[in-house]
Write a protein that holds these residues in place. Structure first.
Motif, PDB file in Angstrom:
ATOM      1  N   VAL A  85      27.081  14.551  23.601  1.00  0.00           N
ATOM      2  CA  VAL A  85      26.717  13.126  23.503  1.00  0.00           C
ATOM      3  C   VAL A  85      27.192  12.633  22.137  1.00  0.00           C
ATOM      4  CG1 VAL A  85      24.865  11.429  23.727  1.00  0.00           C
ATOM      5  CG2 VAL A  85      24.677  13.621  24.906  1.00  0.00           C
ATOM      6  N   PRO A  86      28.488  12.399  21.989  1.00  0.00           N
ATOM      7  CA  PRO A  86      29.034  12.074  20.662  1.00  0.00           C
ATOM      8  C   PRO A  86      28.689  10.681  20.166  1.00  0.00           C
ATOM      9  CG  PRO A  86      30.753  11.977  22.330  1.00  0.00           C
ATOM     10  CD  PRO A  86      29.546  12.527  23.013  1.00  0.00           C
ATOM     11  N   ASN A  87      28.495   9.732  21.077  1.00  0.00           N
ATOM     12  CA  ASN A  87      28.294   8.331  20.691  1.00  0.00           C
ATOM     13  C   ASN A  87      26.816   7.978  20.815  1.00  0.00           C
ATOM     14  OD1 ASN A  87      28.806   5.718  19.946  1.00  0.00           O
ATOM     15  ND2 ASN A  87      29.746   5.119  21.890  1.00  0.00           N
ATOM     16  N   GLN A  88      26.014   8.516  19.893  1.00  0.00           N
ATOM     17  CA  GLN A  88      24.560   8.387  19.981  1.00  0.00           C
ATOM     18  C   GLN A  88      23.980   7.741  18.737  1.00  0.00           C
ATOM     19  OE1 GLN A  88      22.309  12.124  18.667  1.00  0.00           O
ATOM     20  NE2 GLN A  88      24.061  12.995  19.780  1.00  0.00           N
ATOM     21  N   ILE A 122      28.635  12.904  27.927  1.00  0.00           N
ATOM     22  CA  ILE A 122      28.288  11.498  28.109  1.00  0.00           C
ATOM     23  C   ILE A 122      28.920  10.740  26.948  1.00  0.00           C
ATOM     24  CG2 ILE A 122      26.429   9.812  28.246  1.00  0.00           C
ATOM     25  CD1 ILE A 122      24.642  12.027  29.372  1.00  0.00           C
ATOM     26  N   VAL A 123      29.958   9.993  27.220  1.00  0.00           N
ATOM     27  CA  VAL A 123      30.723   9.356  26.152  1.00  0.00           C
ATOM     28  C   VAL A 123      30.352   7.894  25.931  1.00  0.00           C
ATOM     29  CG1 VAL A 123      32.666  10.920  26.477  1.00  0.00           C
ATOM     30  CG2 VAL A 123      32.605   8.765  27.734  1.00  0.00           C
ATOM     31  N   ILE A 124      29.530   7.317  26.804  1.00  0.00           N
ATOM     32  CA  ILE A 124      29.088   5.943  26.607  1.00  0.00           C
ATOM     33  C   ILE A 124      28.072   5.896  25.464  1.00  0.00           C
ATOM     34  CG2 ILE A 124      29.490   5.276  29.006  1.00  0.00           C
ATOM     35  CD1 ILE A 124      26.504   5.669  29.512  1.00  0.00           C
ATOM     36  N   PRO A 125      27.837   4.719  24.873  1.00  0.00           N
ATOM     37  CA  PRO A 125      26.818   4.606  23.823  1.00  0.00           C
ATOM     38  C   PRO A 125      25.434   4.999  24.344  1.00  0.00           C
ATOM     39  CG  PRO A 125      28.231   2.672  23.828  1.00  0.00           C
ATOM     40  CD  PRO A 125      28.575   3.448  25.059  1.00  0.00           C
ATOM     41  N   VAL A 126      24.747   5.847  23.590  1.00  0.00           N
ATOM     42  CA  VAL A 126      23.417   6.335  23.963  1.00  0.00           C
ATOM     43  C   VAL A 126      22.445   6.033  22.828  1.00  0.00           C
ATOM     44  CG1 VAL A 126      22.008   8.333  24.562  1.00  0.00           C
ATOM     45  CG2 VAL A 126      24.375   8.174  25.401  1.00  0.00           C
ATOM     46  N   GLN A 127      21.422   5.256  23.131  1.00  0.00           N
ATOM     47  CA  GLN A 127      20.355   4.961  22.171  1.00  0.00           C
ATOM     48  C   GLN A 127      19.132   5.794  22.524  1.00  0.00           C
ATOM     49  OE1 GLN A 127      19.766   2.132  19.464  1.00  0.00           O
ATOM     50  NE2 GLN A 127      18.582   3.995  19.160  1.00  0.00           N
ATOM     51  N   VAL A 128      18.684   6.624  21.592  1.00  0.00           N
ATOM     52  CA  VAL A 128      17.474   7.424  21.788  1.00  0.00           C
ATOM     53  C   VAL A 128      16.359   6.805  20.955  1.00  0.00           C
ATOM     54  CG1 VAL A 128      16.387   9.680  21.507  1.00  0.00           C
ATOM     55  CG2 VAL A 128      18.788   9.528  22.222  1.00  0.00           C
ATOM     56  N   LEU A 129      15.262   6.410  21.610  1.00  0.00           N
ATOM     57  CA  LEU A 129      14.098   5.849  20.935  1.00  0.00           C
ATOM     58  C   LEU A 129      12.983   6.888  21.019  1.00  0.00           C
ATOM     59  CD1 LEU A 129      14.280   2.233  22.388  1.00  0.00           C
ATOM     60  CD2 LEU A 129      15.269   3.113  20.267  1.00  0.00           C
TER      61      LEU A 129
END
Length: 220
Positions: A182-185, A155-162
Motif C-alpha cells: 500500500v504505497p500511497n497511504q 493497492i495503488v490507489i490513495p488510502v487514508q487510514v483513520l
C-alpha cells in the motif's frame, strides 16, 4: 468512486480494493489493519490476548446461542461496559431489536469471524496462528492479470487510514499498512479516540474523508 469501511466493513474494503482495483479511485479505512499486518499481529501475544474472541467464535452454534440468551443479556453488557466507549442505551436497543426481529442475524454476524478463520483448524499441525495468517492473507487475493492495475495484492490507489489510538481490540502498531503493498497511504491517528473513531471524532473524521474525496491522485 471512494470506498469507506470500518471493522468488518474495513476488512471487506481491503479485499475489494485488492480484488477489483478498477472499481475504486480512493479507499478509507477506519480502525482496522491491513490483513497482512493483522496476521503479523496475531503472531504476538499482545494482539492474541486482544483477539481471543475470534478463536472462540469458531465454535459452532454456541457463540450466537449465548449472545441471544436472556433477551441478549450478554450482548447488552458487552456493548454497554466498554470503559473507553460505552454505547448509548438507545443505540444498544436498536441493535437488540434488529437481531431479535431477524432470526439468524446473530449467526450471520458471528459467521464473519468463522469465515475469517477458515482454514485455522487444518493448520494445527504447525501453528494455529500460522493458519490464521494464511486465511487472512487470502482476503487480498486479486483477479487475473488483465483486471489488475498493480502487482498481486497491491493497492495503488490513495488510502487514508483513520485510527483511534485507544482501541482496546487492536494494537496501535497495526495502524499503518505495509508500504510495499500500500504505497500511497496516509495514516491519521486520533490520540483520544477508540475503536469507534467515527463516533468519538465525527467532525474530524468527516473532514478527513472529504479531503480524501477531493484529493489529487497521490497523498502527501
Amino acid at each position: 468512486s471512494m470506498l469507506v469501511g470500518h471493522d468488518w466493513g474495513a476488512f471487506v474494503a481491503w479485499a475489494a480494493a485488492a480484488e477489483y482495483p478498477q472499481l475504486f479511485e480512493r479507499l478509507a479505512i477506519l480502525n482496522v489493519p491491513h490483513p497482512t499486518r493483522f496476521a503479523e499481529g496475531l503472531l504476538t501475544w499482545q494482539q492474541l490476548s486482544k483477539s481471543w474472541y475470534i478463536f472462540a467464535f469458531q465454535t459452532p452454534l454456541l457463540p450466537e446461542t449465548i449472545l441471544e440468551l436472556s433477551d441478549f443479556a450478554l450482548l447488552r453488557r458487552m456493548l454497554s461496559t466498554d470503559p473507553d466507549a460505552p454505547m448509548p442505551p438507545e443505540v444498544i436497543e436498536e441493535h437488540v431489536r434488529a437481531f431479535a426481529a431477524n432470526p439468524g442475524a446473530m449467526a450471520a454476524a458471528v459467521n464473519y469471524y468463522r469465515a475469517g478463520g477458515r482454514g485455522l483448524w487444518s493448520g494445527m499441525g504447525s501453528a494455529a496462528v500460522g493458519a490464521m495468517q494464511v486465511a487472512l492473507r487470502a482476503l487480498t487475493r486479486t483477479p487475473e492479470p488483465r483486471q489488475r492495475q498493480s502487482e498481486r495484492g497491491h493497492i495503488v490507489i490513495p488510502v487514508q487510514v483513520l485510527w483511534g489510538e485507544r482501541d482496546r481490540y487492536l494494537g496501535r502498531e497495526l495502524a499503518e499498512p505495509p508500504r510495499e503493498v500500500v504505497p500511497n497511504q496516509r495514516p491519521t491517528r486520533f490520540l483520544d479516540a477508540t475503536h469507534w473513531v467515527h463516533w468519538d471524532r465525527p467532525h474530524e473524521v468527516n473532514e478527513e474523508l472529504l479531503a480524501l474525496l477531493q484529493a489529487e491522485t497521490n497523498l502527501p
